[in-house]
Design a protein around this motif. Structure first.
Motif, mmCIF file in Angstrom:
data_model
loop_
_atom_site.group_PDB
_atom_site.id
_atom_site.type_symbol
_atom_site.label_atom_id
_atom_site.label_comp_id
_atom_site.label_asym_id
_atom_site.label_seq_id
_atom_site.Cartn_x
_atom_site.Cartn_y
_atom_site.Cartn_z
ATOM 1 N N THR A 254 4.706 -9.276 5.691
ATOM 2 C CA THR A 254 5.016 -7.851 5.815
ATOM 3 C C THR A 254 6.255 -7.639 6.672
ATOM 4 O O THR A 254 6.554 -8.436 7.567
ATOM 5 C CB THR A 254 3.847 -7.072 6.454
ATOM 6 O OG1 THR A 254 3.562 -7.619 7.754
ATOM 7 C CG2 THR A 254 2.607 -7.140 5.583
ATOM 8 N N ALA B 130 11.014 0.517 -1.107
ATOM 9 C CA ALA B 130 11.786 0.315 0.120
ATOM 10 C C ALA B 130 13.207 -0.073 -0.245
ATOM 11 O O ALA B 130 13.424 -0.874 -1.156
ATOM 12 C CB ALA B 130 11.144 -0.773 0.983
ATOM 13 N N LEU C 15 2.181 -0.399 1.636
ATOM 14 C CA LEU C 15 2.382 -0.232 3.072
ATOM 15 C C LEU C 15 1.085 0.198 3.720
ATOM 16 O O LEU C 15 0.374 1.065 3.197
ATOM 17 C CB LEU C 15 3.472 0.806 3.343
ATOM 18 C CG LEU C 15 3.726 1.152 4.813
ATOM 19 C CD1 LEU C 15 5.219 1.311 5.085
ATOM 20 C CD2 LEU C 15 3.001 2.441 5.223
ATOM 21 N N HIS D 212 -0.269 1.974 7.055
ATOM 22 C CA HIS D 212 0.035 2.738 8.266
ATOM 23 C C HIS D 212 -1.261 2.850 9.034
ATOM 24 O O HIS D 212 -2.185 3.556 8.610
ATOM 25 C CB HIS D 212 0.575 4.129 7.915
ATOM 26 C CG HIS D 212 0.767 5.005 9.118
ATOM 27 N ND1 HIS D 212 0.428 6.342 9.134
ATOM 28 C CD2 HIS D 212 1.262 4.730 10.356
ATOM 29 C CE1 HIS D 212 0.705 6.855 10.306
ATOM 30 N NE2 HIS D 212 1.216 5.894 11.065
ATOM 31 N N LEU E 57 3.522 0.474 11.090
ATOM 32 C CA LEU E 57 3.887 0.512 9.677
ATOM 33 C C LEU E 57 4.181 -0.918 9.236
ATOM 34 O O LEU E 57 5.094 -1.565 9.771
ATOM 35 C CB LEU E 57 5.125 1.376 9.453
ATOM 36 C CG LEU E 57 4.998 2.875 9.749
ATOM 37 C CD1 LEU E 57 6.381 3.502 9.839
ATOM 38 C CD2 LEU E 57 4.176 3.569 8.679
ATOM 39 N N GLU E 58 3.411 -1.422 8.272
ATOM 40 C CA GLU E 58 3.597 -2.778 7.761
ATOM 41 C C GLU E 58 3.772 -2.703 6.247
ATOM 42 O O GLU E 58 2.852 -2.283 5.536
ATOM 43 C CB GLU E 58 2.395 -3.651 8.074
ATOM 44 C CG GLU E 58 2.137 -3.863 9.554
ATOM 45 C CD GLU E 58 0.896 -4.695 9.781
ATOM 46 O OE1 GLU E 58 1.020 -5.809 10.307
ATOM 47 O OE2 GLU E 58 -0.204 -4.240 9.403
ATOM 48 N N ALA E 59 4.949 -3.117 5.758
ATOM 49 C CA ALA E 59 5.255 -3.025 4.337
ATOM 50 C C ALA E 59 5.288 -4.418 3.724
ATOM 51 O O ALA E 59 6.006 -5.306 4.211
ATOM 52 C CB ALA E 59 6.598 -2.343 4.128
ATOM 53 N N LEU F 232 11.854 3.749 3.683
ATOM 54 C CA LEU F 232 10.556 3.699 3.002
ATOM 55 C C LEU F 232 10.319 5.007 2.272
ATOM 56 O O LEU F 232 10.396 6.084 2.875
ATOM 57 C CB LEU F 232 9.431 3.478 4.019
ATOM 58 C CG LEU F 232 9.548 2.253 4.929
ATOM 59 C CD1 LEU F 232 8.469 2.300 5.997
ATOM 60 C CD2 LEU F 232 9.454 0.963 4.126
#
Length: 315
Positions: free
Chosen positions: A212, A233, A244, A246, A261-263, A279
């Motif tokens: 991520t 993204a 993602l 959150h 926040l991890e995408a 994002l």
């Protein structure tokens, strides 16, 4: 497009812009949503027709934040830099950013017209039907028209409705809080977007097969509800689909922490630490939840990714 900062009472344009006919849209314009665009596009069209300059007058910080009637307004759908970019896309020539402080809040409607608008050389003003100005909001759109005309023309733009509700920043904030991303997108006329920088995380995503990008957002954005989203993204000049999260990572964190926040970007394997990233939120997949262990979490992340890929048509 040029941005000009103004502070009352020293309201003055640069010399090269004086004596130019200005068509000015006035408002805070948080979100620059479909209703706002109706106002701004009218100013741009008027300026083109008359051979003048189109301008947007906005206020920073948010008046309600200064007046102590809304701490939540510190966070924005579109922080100032983002608003400026959206104004430029709409063809605006000038952005007039008026510092909103207690001195400015105390001026009467007549002073606003005489000491701000006339001093700027306004020829046309466009405002929304619910516009208020002057001390304690004593002036409204009708007041503006009465004080300005005949030398300054005033156009009042009627509200835009969606399913019987007025398109507004408040409505969009509520949609994001509810996780209703489709509604927020419809009201904005584009996906909701956050901009930030990729920072180092704890590396746990890579260890379970779902690397991520941890995103630090420094601007005061309104954040969507906690949960998992289908996103796109923009990073390193290209756009990628992904999912993602959150949230608080409750499977691993037993104590309260700041939401992160991890995408996870599909088919993306580059190192992008310290790179800027944008994002865009397209769908709400599920609320955040705690899992019994890593294996259950991995299965759910896989399911989330597959659901997002189906939505994006990228399977």
């Amino acid at each position: 497009m040029e941005m000009i900062s103004l502070e009352y009472p020293a309201i003055e344009l640069p010399e090269q812009l004086r004596n130019r006919s200005l068509s000015i849209a006035i408002g805070h314009f948080d979100g620059v949503h479909r209703g706002h665009r109706n106002v701004i596009e009218q100013v741009v069209a008027t300026a083109k027709r008359t051979g003048g300059l189109s301008a947007v007058m906005t206020f920073n910080p948010h008046p309600k934040e200064v007046l102590g009637r809304g701490d939540q307004y510190y966070n924005c759908l579109t922080p100032l830099a983002v608003k400026q970019s959206l104004f430029a896309e709409l063809g605006v020539d000038l952005v007039l950013v008026v510092k909103f402080d207690h001195d400015f809040a105390a001026i009467m409607p007549e002073q606003f017209v005489d000491e701000v608008l006339r001093r700027l050389g306004a020829a046309q003003i466009v405002v929304g039907f619910d516009f208020n100005f002057g001390y304690k909001g004593q002036g409204n759109a009708a007041t503006m028209k009465a004080l300005c005309e005949p030398d300054i023309q005033v156009e009042i733009v009627e509200p835009l409705y969606d399913n019987g509700l007025k398109v507004s920043s408040t409505y969009i904030r509520q949609a994001l809080s509810d996780g209703d991303i489709e509604l927020a997108t419809k009201l904005l006329g584009r996906p909701y977007e956050l901009a930030g920088t990729v920072v180092h995380g704890d590396g746990r995503g890579s260890s379970i097969g779902f690397p991520t990008a941890n995103v630090d957002v420094s601007l005061p954005y309104v954040m969507p509800r906690l949960g998992v989203f289908g996103i796109s993204a923009v990073v390193l000049g290209k756009s990628y689909y992904g999912v993602l999260n959150h949230g608080m990572k409750p499977t691993f964190n037993k104590e309260d922490i700041r939401p992160v926040l991890e995408a996870h970007l599909f088919d993306f394997h580059q190192a992008i630490y310290d790179e800027p990233i944008r994002l865009q939120f397209h769908s709400f997949i599920r609320p955040e939840q705690r899992f019994s262990g890593v294996d259950e979490l991995i299965r759910q992340i896989h399911a989330d990714a597959q659901q997002a890929k189906r939505q994006f048509g990228v399977e």
